[in-house]
Write a protein that holds these residues in place. Structure first.
Motif, PDB file in Angstrom:
ATOM      1  N   SER A   5       0.843  -1.195   0.000  1.00 35.47           N
ATOM      2  CA  SER A   5       0.000   0.000   0.000  1.00 35.47           C
ATOM      3  C   SER A   5       0.872   1.235   0.000  1.00 35.47           C
ATOM      4  CB  SER A   5      -0.898   0.045   1.243  1.00 35.47           C
ATOM      5  OG  SER A   5      -1.899  -0.935   1.162  1.00 35.47           O
ATOM      6  N   HIS A   6       0.401   2.274  -0.683  1.00 31.77           N
ATOM      7  CA  HIS A   6       1.082   3.567  -0.669  1.00 31.77           C
ATOM      8  C   HIS A   6       0.031   4.662  -0.720  1.00 31.77           C
ATOM      9  CE1 HIS A   6       4.008   6.713  -1.376  1.00 31.77           C
ATOM     10  NE2 HIS A   6       3.265   7.129  -2.396  1.00 31.77           N
ATOM     11  N   TYR A  31       5.444   2.264 -11.758  1.00 34.27           N
ATOM     12  CA  TYR A  31       5.016   3.043 -12.920  1.00 34.27           C
ATOM     13  C   TYR A  31       6.185   3.428 -13.824  1.00 34.27           C
ATOM     14  CZ  TYR A  31       0.680   3.631 -10.209  1.00 34.27           C
ATOM     15  OH  TYR A  31      -0.473   3.414  -9.483  1.00 34.27           O
ATOM     16  N   ASP A  36       3.343  10.340 -15.041  1.00 32.11           N
ATOM     17  CA  ASP A  36       2.653  10.348 -13.764  1.00 32.11           C
ATOM     18  C   ASP A  36       2.506  11.782 -13.267  1.00 32.11           C
ATOM     19  OD1 ASP A  36       1.390   9.319 -11.534  1.00 32.11           O
ATOM     20  OD2 ASP A  36       3.197   8.496 -10.621  1.00 32.11           O
ATOM     21  N   SER A  74      -8.213   5.671  -5.575  1.00 34.06           N
ATOM     22  CA  SER A  74      -7.540   4.421  -5.210  1.00 34.06           C
ATOM     23  C   SER A  74      -7.574   3.492  -6.406  1.00 34.06           C
ATOM     24  CB  SER A  74      -8.212   3.767  -3.998  1.00 34.06           C
ATOM     25  OG  SER A  74      -9.537   3.399  -4.292  1.00 34.06           O
ATOM     26  N   TYR A  77      -2.950  -1.924  -8.598  1.00 34.58           N
ATOM     27  CA  TYR A  77      -2.078  -1.926  -9.774  1.00 34.58           C
ATOM     28  C   TYR A  77      -1.126  -3.126  -9.720  1.00 34.58           C
ATOM     29  CZ  TYR A  77       0.737  -0.092 -13.572  1.00 34.58           C
ATOM     30  OH  TYR A  77       1.381   0.079 -14.776  1.00 34.58           O
ATOM     31  N   LEU A  88      -0.030  -3.241  -6.021  1.00 39.66           N
ATOM     32  CA  LEU A  88       0.030  -2.016  -5.240  1.00 39.66           C
ATOM     33  C   LEU A  88      -1.377  -1.484  -5.043  1.00 39.66           C
ATOM     34  CD1 LEU A  88       1.565   0.419  -3.966  1.00 39.66           C
ATOM     35  CD2 LEU A  88       1.491   1.456  -6.241  1.00 39.66           C
ATOM     36  N   HIS A  90      -2.784   1.679  -4.371  1.00 36.95           N
ATOM     37  CA  HIS A  90      -2.326   3.065  -4.415  1.00 36.95           C
ATOM     38  C   HIS A  90      -3.482   3.979  -4.049  1.00 36.95           C
ATOM     39  CE1 HIS A  90       0.242   6.166  -6.807  1.00 36.95           C
ATOM     40  NE2 HIS A  90       0.123   6.472  -5.534  1.00 36.95           N
ATOM     41  N   GLY A  92      -4.522   8.070  -3.061  1.00 33.45           N
ATOM     42  CA  GLY A  92      -3.983   9.415  -3.182  1.00 33.45           C
ATOM     43  C   GLY A  92      -5.032  10.498  -3.131  1.00 33.45           C
TER      44      GLY A  92
END
Length: 142
Positions: A5-6, A31, A36, A74, A77, A88, A90, A92
């Motif tokens: 997770s990030h 990525y 990005d 979210s 990926y 992942l 992700h 943000g």
């Protein structure tokens, strides 16, 4: 399967005509090779907005002059890391930002090979990280 997770904070920086977006070319991480949004993780003492300003400055050499949160995103990926299957998660927070300064075009000490203005019409799931496309779609609805 490995799950990671990030959480990060990211900037959607559109051209005045809103037909191009300032993106970084990723050279590290899942990525790699994709365009990005400028941004990344927070330091322990930072609020979202502080991290956003720091990350944009580090990755683009531009200063954020205005910001408006457009949403939280979210995505799961899947990718390979050291020969292993990894997914992942992700997460943000994405902000629509105005900036001043001249974006750097060369690689820096971060995870990018510099930044570039890219035509929105030329972006797709093969050349852009998921948050790029999600943020652009959300900005059209605003």
């Amino acid at each position: 399967m490995i799950f990671q997770s990030h959480f990060g904070v990211y900037a959607l920086i559109l051209s005045p005509a809103r037909d191009a977006v300032l993106l970084i070319k990723k050279r590290l991480g899942c990525y790699t090779g994709l365009y990005d949004l400028p941004g990344g993780g927070m330091e322990p003492e930072e609020l979202l907005e502080d991290a956003l300003c720091r990350e944009v400055l580090e990755e683009t050499e531009c200063t954020v002059t205005a910001m408006r949160q457009i949403g939280a995103f979210s995505v799961l990926y899947p990718h390979k890391k050291d020969g292993q299957d990894v997914t992942l998660r992700h997460l943000g927070a994405v902000y629509d930002c105005d900036v001043t300064g001249t974006p750097r075009t060369e690689a820096g000490l971060d995870d990018s090979d510099g930044c570039v203005w890219i035509s929105i019409a030329g972006l797709n799931e093969k050349n852009a990280a998921p948050f790029v496309l999600m943020a652009l779609e959300k900005s059209k609805q605003a």
